[in-house]
Design a protein around this motif. Structure first.
Motif, PDB file in Angstrom:
ATOM      1  N   MET A  72       0.850  -1.199   0.000  1.00  0.00           N
ATOM      2  CA  MET A  72       0.000   0.000   0.000  1.00  0.00           C
ATOM      3  C   MET A  72       0.887   1.251   0.000  1.00  0.00           C
ATOM      4  N   GLY A  73       1.944   1.237   0.814  1.00  0.00           N
ATOM      5  CA  GLY A  73       2.890   2.355   0.808  1.00  0.00           C
ATOM      6  C   GLY A  73       3.535   2.531  -0.552  1.00  0.00           C
ATOM      7  N   PHE A  77       3.447   5.715  -3.023  1.00  0.00           N
ATOM      8  CA  PHE A  77       4.720   6.330  -3.379  1.00  0.00           C
ATOM      9  C   PHE A  77       4.928   6.345  -4.894  1.00  0.00           C
ATOM     10  N   LYS A  78       4.646   5.239  -5.544  1.00  0.00           N
ATOM     11  CA  LYS A  78       4.898   5.126  -6.981  1.00  0.00           C
ATOM     12  C   LYS A  78       3.839   5.816  -7.830  1.00  0.00           C
ATOM     13  N   SER A  79       2.650   6.039  -7.279  1.00  0.00           N
ATOM     14  CA  SER A  79       1.575   6.650  -8.071  1.00  0.00           C
ATOM     15  C   SER A  79       1.812   8.130  -8.324  1.00  0.00           C
ATOM     16  N   GLU A  80       2.780   8.718  -7.603  1.00  0.00           N
ATOM     17  CA  GLU A  80       3.106  10.137  -7.757  1.00  0.00           C
ATOM     18  C   GLU A  80       1.970  11.058  -7.305  1.00  0.00           C
ATOM     19  N   SER A  86       2.178   7.573   1.755  1.00  0.00           N
ATOM     20  CA  SER A  86       2.853   6.279   1.864  1.00  0.00           C
ATOM     21  C   SER A  86       3.538   6.123   3.222  1.00  0.00           C
ATOM     22  N   ILE A  87       3.837   7.225   3.882  1.00  0.00           N
ATOM     23  CA  ILE A  87       4.641   7.191   5.106  1.00  0.00           C
ATOM     24  C   ILE A  87       4.058   6.302   6.191  1.00  0.00           C
ATOM     25  N   PHE A 104      12.438   3.184   0.642  1.00  0.00           N
ATOM     26  CA  PHE A 104      11.280   3.957   0.187  1.00  0.00           C
ATOM     27  C   PHE A 104      10.802   4.932   1.251  1.00  0.00           C
ATOM     28  N   LEU A 105      10.869   4.519   2.515  1.00  0.00           N
ATOM     29  CA  LEU A 105      10.455   5.415   3.599  1.00  0.00           C
ATOM     30  C   LEU A 105      11.344   6.657   3.626  1.00  0.00           C
TER      31      LEU A 105
END
Length: 198
Positions: A72-73, A77-80, A86-87, A104-105
């Motif tokens: 889910m994060g 994150f990738k969807s911009e 996402s955090i 990624f975090l």
């Protein structure tokens, strides 16, 4: 004999109606296993909006799942779109189970101008780099992100000082503020994400 049939027939009809009702419900709502497979496919296909929908459902069934929180994060994150959302999902992931979450975090924190937290996440991931060419490249990339975050802290302080000065000096124009923001490489969107750092 007829009496037994008279008793059994209604029971059979009742059982069949229960089965058809549960079958209809199963047909309407996919099982968790099926949702899990659909979520994996959405991630593999980089269909981040679909991944968000699926993992939202999966997280309702298991809010503490490392996998569901990580994906889910990743989807946010990738969807911009709303990267900062996402955090909390990445924060819910146990790094011993999914160590790449700190990579990624750290980037999500950086995007949200939480530079100190970004540096802390990057420093967790650096020692995990493999001792080979790819590992060295990865380590160099993460160390570069650490420098970006340090620059973010430095420029954020300078920007705050300039904004305070502009706020106290009525002769400064909006144009001068725009030029300052442009010179410092800060996006117009939110004054928080640095173009040359993200």
């Amino acid at each position: 004999m007829n009496r037994k049939i008279d008793l059994i027939l209604p029971l059979l009809l009742l059982l069949l109606s229960f089965q058809s009702t549960s079958f209809a419900q199963d047909a309407e709502e996919p099982s968790l296993r099926q949702l899990d497979r659909e979520g994996e496919k959405a991630v593999d296909d980089a269909d981040w909006e679909k991944a968000k929908e699926i993992y939202k459902k999966l997280l309702k069934s298991d809010p503490n799942s490392n996998d569901y929180n990580f994906y889910m994060g990743l989807a946010y994150f990738k969807s911009e779109i709303d990267k900062e959302k996402s955090i909390p999902f990445f924060e819910n992931v146990n790094a011993t189970q999914i160590p790449q979450k700190d990579y990624f975090l750290g980037q999500a924190y950086h995007y949200d101008s939480q530079f100190q937290k970004a540096i802390a996440s990057y420093e967790v991931i650096i020692p995990l780099a493999l001792d080979n060419k790819k590992g060295e490249q990865f380590k160099a990339e993460v160390e570069r992100f650490v420098e970006f975050s340090k620059n973010g802290i430095k420029y954020q302080g300078k920007l705050n000082d300039k904004l305070k000065k502009i706020g106290s000096d009525q002769n400064q124009s909006a144009k001068e503020l725009g030029e300052l923001v442009s010179r410092m490489g800060v996006t117009k969107k939110n004054f928080r994400s640095f173009k040359n750092l993200s």
